[in-house]
Design an enzyme around this catalytic site. Structure first.
Site, PDB file in Angstrom:
ATOM      1  N   LYS A  79      -6.650  14.943  -6.936  1.00 10.49           N
ATOM      2  CA  LYS A  79      -7.924  14.830  -7.650  1.00 10.49           C
ATOM      3  C   LYS A  79      -8.866  15.926  -7.159  1.00 10.49           C
ATOM      4  O   LYS A  79      -8.970  16.178  -5.951  1.00 10.49           O
ATOM      5  CB  LYS A  79      -8.544  13.452  -7.427  1.00 10.49           C
ATOM      6  CG  LYS A  79      -7.610  12.288  -7.739  1.00 10.49           C
ATOM      7  CD  LYS A  79      -7.087  12.311  -9.168  1.00 10.49           C
ATOM      8  CE  LYS A  79      -6.049  11.226  -9.405  1.00 10.49           C
ATOM      9  NZ  LYS A  79      -5.457  11.277 -10.744  1.00 10.49           N
ATOM     10  N   ASP A 135       0.855  -1.187   0.000  1.00 12.98           N
ATOM     11  CA  ASP A 135       0.000   0.000   0.000  1.00 12.98           C
ATOM     12  C   ASP A 135       0.891   1.237   0.000  1.00 12.98           C
ATOM     13  O   ASP A 135       1.760   1.387   0.865  1.00 12.98           O
ATOM     14  CB  ASP A 135      -0.891  -0.029   1.244  1.00 12.98           C
ATOM     15  CG  ASP A 135      -1.859   1.150   1.309  1.00 12.98           C
ATOM     16  OD1 ASP A 135      -1.685   2.115   0.537  1.00 12.98           O
ATOM     17  OD2 ASP A 135      -2.771   1.102   2.144  1.00 12.98           O
TER      18      ASP A 135
END
Length: 361
Positions: A305, A259
């Site tokens: 984003k 991760d």
């Protein structure tokens, strides 16, 4: 000239408008914005004549997130006659002297780009007339102002100028990059453009060089890793997903199936950290902050984003928080830049450079 014309991506006019309203206000240049959805440009009309010159001189284009290019502009020229469009344009540029280049452009929309063939043909006779009038030098000169003629529709154009030391070198503010046939994804172009945007050409050999160590968080399938490998770097690619086989065959990539939010580099000799993960922007910012506070990189490029609403407000809040947190944790010497790149869509790209005036060991 009292107008500032700003090119942006279609659909981001509100963000560009909010930004220029704030930034012009910081320079005490009053005015108001004229913008329409999906026009791919914004016009900031100053209250005072010639105030646009203050903005094109004193407001760094690189400090604007959503503007690709800007120029001081006339009022909109309308109903330019088909048999002589040149004379009104030359007259509107009478106060411009000895410019080094002329660009005949359009906003970046499908409708406006239908005029691109006309613009190319029109440039040649316009250039000759501007040379005769004295607005344009006989020879191109990259150190002199740039004349802009932007057709927003048939017979309708804004004309004006930018200064070459505060202007995009690219036509319409758009870099022309080619997608490599062997790149694993189109996202590769984002990092390619980011390097060109944030690292000056004359510094790239020193700051983006072969043999450097780098980390790509959220690397799969390897679009950003590809750009690092292409430049001769060694890459720790961190992602639970599979990496492109050709990239792995280079011997420059080590794949960590982890991760990206939990990965810690084994060796603290990382120059470049890059990150393009589909995650909440605040969470990505916190991750980069942690790496910066730990001193695990020298320069970072990462994407945030954008939300559907209040995009400018959200981005500026995240960047302000990041700078505050870094300073509170003893990281006071850094440079942050942010840009809505041509190859970005609903995201912005951020560059964080730690200790920019200190050499890398």
């Amino acid at each position: 000239m009292k107008n500032l014309f700003l090119f942006c991506r279609a659909g981001f006019e509100k963000e560009c408008a909010a930004e220029i309203q704030q930034r012009a206000g910081e320079l005490n240049v009053g005015g108001f914005v004229k913008a329409n959805n999906n026009d791919a440009y914004v016009v900031y009309q100053c209250f005072e004549d010639d105030a646009a010159d203050t903005l094109v001189k004193q407001l760094p284009l690189d400090s604007l997130i959503f503007a690709r290019q800007m120029f001081a502009a006339s009022d909109l020229l309308v109903d330019l006659p088909e048999n002589d469009r040149i004379s009104p344009i030359v007259a509107a540029l009478s106060d411009v002297s000895k410019a080094g280049e002329v660009r005949v452009e359009t906003p970046d929309t499908n409708e406006a780009k239908e005029l691109s063939a006309f613009c190319r043909k029109f440039t040649v006779p316009l250039r000759q007339h501007l040379k005769k009038s004295g607005s344009l030098l006989a020879q191109e000169n990259p150190k002199r102002p740039i004349i802009h003629v932007c057709f927003i529709g048939p017979g309708r154009a804004y004309v004006g100028y930018s200064y070459s030391n505060n202007s995009s070198p690219h036509f319409m503010g758009i870099p022309r990059l080619k997608m490599a046939a062997d790149a694993p994804s189109r996202s590769s172009l984002k990092l390619d453009e980011a390097f060109g945007q944030f690292v000056p050409k004359e510094e790239q050999e020193e700051r983006i060089r072969s043999g450097m160590n780098s980390v790509d968080l959220g690397a799969c399938p390897g679009g950003w890793t590809y750009q690092l490998v292409r430049r001769g770097m060694f890459v720790s690619a961190v992602d639970n997903g599979p990496m492109d086989e050709k990239l792995m065959e280079t011997g420059q990539v080590k794949h960590y199936r982890e991760d990206g939010f939990r990965f810690e580099p084994q060796r603290k000799n990382i120059y470049w950290l890059v990150c393009d993960m589909v995650e909440k922007p605040a969470r990505v910012a916190e991750l980069i902050e942690a790496w910066a506070i730990n001193g695990w990189f020298k320069e970072a490029i990462f994407n945030l984003k954008l939300p559907m609403k209040s995009r400018y407000k959200e981005v500026t809040a995240i960047l302000e928080t990041m700078q505050t947190i870094l300073k509170e944790n003893g990281v006071s010497d850094f440079k942050v830049q942010c840009k809505h790149l041509y190859h970005d869509r609903d995201e912005v790209t951020v560059h964080l450079w730690l200790r920019p005036n200190t050499a890398w060991n």
